[in-house]
Design an enzyme around this catalytic site. Structure first.
Site, PDB file in Angstrom:
ATOM      1  N   TYR B  97     -19.933  -7.863  12.272  1.00 23.44           N
ATOM      2  CA  TYR B  97     -20.556  -8.779  13.221  1.00 23.44           C
ATOM      3  C   TYR B  97     -21.864  -8.190  13.737  1.00 23.44           C
ATOM      4  O   TYR B  97     -21.936  -7.016  14.096  1.00 23.44           O
ATOM      5  CB  TYR B  97     -19.579  -8.999  14.380  1.00 23.44           C
ATOM      6  CG  TYR B  97     -20.005  -9.983  15.423  1.00 23.44           C
ATOM      7  CD1 TYR B  97     -20.301 -11.305  15.089  1.00 23.44           C
ATOM      8  CD2 TYR B  97     -20.079  -9.604  16.768  1.00 23.44           C
ATOM      9  CE1 TYR B  97     -20.682 -12.212  16.066  1.00 23.44           C
ATOM     10  CE2 TYR B  97     -20.446 -10.512  17.744  1.00 23.44           C
ATOM     11  CZ  TYR B  97     -20.755 -11.814  17.389  1.00 23.44           C
ATOM     12  OH  TYR B  97     -21.114 -12.713  18.354  1.00 23.44           O
ATOM     13  N   ALA B 137     -11.141 -10.321  13.203  1.00 27.03           N
ATOM     14  CA  ALA B 137     -11.497  -9.008  13.748  1.00 27.03           C
ATOM     15  C   ALA B 137     -12.809  -9.077  14.517  1.00 27.03           C
ATOM     16  O   ALA B 137     -13.820  -9.595  14.017  1.00 27.03           O
ATOM     17  CB  ALA B 137     -11.595  -7.978  12.617  1.00 27.03           C
ATOM     18  N   LEU B 139     -14.962  -6.871  15.216  1.00 32.41           N
ATOM     19  CA  LEU B 139     -16.089  -6.159  14.621  1.00 32.41           C
ATOM     20  C   LEU B 139     -16.479  -6.699  13.248  1.00 32.41           C
ATOM     21  O   LEU B 139     -17.487  -6.298  12.689  1.00 32.41           O
ATOM     22  CB  LEU B 139     -15.761  -4.668  14.493  1.00 32.41           C
ATOM     23  CG  LEU B 139     -15.553  -3.917  15.803  1.00 32.41           C
ATOM     24  CD1 LEU B 139     -15.139  -2.473  15.540  1.00 32.41           C
ATOM     25  CD2 LEU B 139     -16.839  -3.947  16.649  1.00 32.41           C
ATOM     26  N   GLU B 140     -15.673  -7.576  12.703  1.00 33.05           N
ATOM     27  CA  GLU B 140     -15.986  -8.084  11.369  1.00 33.05           C
ATOM     28  C   GLU B 140     -16.532  -9.511  11.454  1.00 33.05           C
ATOM     29  O   GLU B 140     -17.646  -9.708  11.910  1.00 33.05           O
ATOM     30  CB  GLU B 140     -14.755  -7.937  10.465  1.00 33.05           C
ATOM     31  CG  GLU B 140     -14.364  -6.447  10.325  1.00 33.05           C
ATOM     32  CD  GLU B 140     -13.245  -6.178   9.351  1.00 33.05           C
ATOM     33  OE1 GLU B 140     -13.195  -6.810   8.285  1.00 33.05           O
ATOM     34  OE2 GLU B 140     -12.402  -5.312   9.654  1.00 33.05           O
ATOM     35  N   MET B 141     -15.735 -10.515  11.127  1.00 35.47           N
ATOM     36  CA  MET B 141     -16.306 -11.868  11.135  1.00 35.47           C
ATOM     37  C   MET B 141     -16.322 -12.504  12.528  1.00 35.47           C
ATOM     38  O   MET B 141     -17.026 -13.489  12.757  1.00 35.47           O
ATOM     39  CB  MET B 141     -15.571 -12.745  10.117  1.00 35.47           C
ATOM     40  CG  MET B 141     -15.859 -12.314   8.676  1.00 35.47           C
ATOM     41  SD  MET B 141     -14.791 -13.098   7.447  1.00 35.47           S
ATOM     42  CE  MET B 141     -15.400 -14.773   7.456  1.00 35.47           C
TER      43      MET B 141
END
Lengths: 109, 346
Positions: B97, B137, B139-141
């Site tokens: 992200y 998540a 920190l991800e999508m």
């Protein structure tokens, strides 16, 4: 290692209680030789590595925690099961390996 | 008496091993029966409660490539698992992200259907559970799944696709995960030149590549197959392979966070090596730029040796031997197949 292991095993033949039973569960082709075994409180299970690489057998079960460390082919590690319950046993290295040990109280028989 | 019998059985059992055939006893002739264990089984392993259908795969492909399923509507599964980069991203560590660097390299997602556990640390069991994890998540999508379900439910093309794939089950996180998992199960590499050689075509591998395979399986040489074992070049296992990053402050403990056993500190899942040449850099921390770097790392016995996997034995290889193993690894890539991107409904 086999030279050391054999005399120890032979000596221990005469020192083990005749009441508790001994069981061998081997590890071969990244599998336990059994998926599930049923034993009694006080019995011993010998985890025998028959693969040409290391295994690390353990259980994080509440009833009985153990980490046998890693050991190579032809070696075994033993656990005396002293608490009734269902004990989940795995190999830390090889995630597909799973064994359920049902530990029964003597009066359950 | 029972005890005596037990020990006799144990002793005989121990003494009999030497006569057993080891998995490394190969005959290196194309098509030989001893090699067949390296062929992936068919059909593709699929859970009983989510059988593969063309409709699910088609829907799963749309979802996999849809950037609207992220917090900023600009990042899809394929952003990191990019088919043009070997279903990975060619980055040392993934970017999540707002392009923030994550801590691990993006794993390739070839042959996931054959995995016992998912993720570098094996923290997720099934592809159905895994499919939504990076989406949610932070920190991800960074997606709010309830919002995304509402989004998909408002797009006619998606509603129809869900209806076709999951009649009467609707648009929800469960069906979304089942569709993505179904698509991921179709990403298979099982037709490399090595596979062709195993099936009997002796011209499929060069002499150097066959030498590389011999070194690969030889326990006193490459010793690679002890972990990268048949048929999918993985033991579904976890190993600390002595990477330099394990010596850094507060290292990534990997599998230890799932199984609190000393041996698991710094241990990560053994990846498949099929199509591995397409997804540089290598290792969970992306620290090896080339396959030669990878093999040299093993030949040197690793860098941080404080908690090495017991199955990691350092056997010094010559430059020629390293080159042969790399040649073999390059023969594990399946032929390129044209891939048709989906049209996403709006």
């Amino acid at each position: 290692m086999r030279l050391i292991t054999l005399p120890i095993l032979m000596l221990s033949m005469f020192s083990v209680s005749t009441f508790a039973e001994e069981h061998v569960v081997s590890q071969k082709n990244k599998s336990f030789s059994e998926n599930k075994i049923s034993i009694n409180v006080g019995d011993t299970v010998h985890f025998l590595n028959k693969d040409p690489f290391f295994h690390n057998i353990f259980s994080l079960s509440d009833e009985q925690y153990f980490d046998l460390g890693s050991y190579p082919k032809d070696e075994s590690r033993s656990v005396v099961f002293d608490t009734p319950g269902e004990i989940e046993v795995e190999c830390a290295i090889h995630s597909k390996m799973f064994l359920l040990i049902e530990v029964k109280k003597s009066e359950d028989n | 008496m029972k005890t005596l019998l037990f020990y006799f059985t144990l002793l005989v059992s121990q003494l009999s091993y030497a006569a057993e055939t080891e998995p490394t006893d190969y005959t290196f002739i194309a098509g030989h029966p001893s090699l067949q264990q390296w062929l992936l089984p068919t059909p593709i392993p699929t859970p009983k409660d989510n059988p593969l259908t063309a409709e699910k795969v088609s829907l799963g492909k749309m979802l996999f490539f849809d950037p609207r399923l992220s917090g900023d509507n600009n990042m899809s599964c394929a952003t990191c698992h990019n088919p043009m980069l070997g279903w990975s991203d060619n980055l040392t560590v993934a970017r999540g992200y707002k392009s923030k660097a994550l801590t691990r390299a993006t794993p390739l997602i070839i042959n996931l259907a054959y995995n016992n556990l998912q993720m570098w640390d094996g923290r997720i069991k099934t592809l159905e559970e895994q499919a939504l994890a990076p989406m949610e998540a932070e920190l991800e999508m960074h997606a709010d799944l309830s919002q995304k379900i509402a989004l998909l439910s408002g797009i006619d093309g998606y509603v129809t696709a869900f209806d076709n794939a999951f009649p009467d089950q609707g648009v929800n996180t469960k069906t979304m995960a089942m569709a993505i998992a179904s698509f991921e199960r179709t990403l298979i590499s099982n037709n490399s030149r090595f596979d062709t050689w195993v099936k009997g075509d002796k011209s499929a591998l060069t002499a150097d590549e066959i030498s590389g395979f011999k070194l690969f399986v030889d326990p006193v040489k490459g010793n690679c197959a002890v972990c990268h074992s048949p048929p999918n070049f993985t033991d579904d296992g976890f190993h600390n392979i002595g990477l330099a990053s394990f010596g850094h402050d507060n290292p990534d403990l990997g599998r230890y966070n799932q199984r609190r056993l000393n041996l698991m500190k710094g241990a990560f899942k053994t990846p498949t090596l099929r199509d591995i040449a397409l997804s540089a850099p290598f290792f969970h921390d992306g620290s090896a730029q080339t396959l030669s770097d990878v093999v040299e790392h093993y030949s040197e016995g690793g860098k941080v040796k404080t908690n090495l996997s017991p199955n990691f034995t350092a056997n010094t290889l010559t430059p020629e031997e390293i080159a042969s193993i790399v040649s073999f690894l390059n023969a594990l890539t399946s032929p390129h197949k044209p891939f048709t991107l989906p049209t996403l409904p709006q």
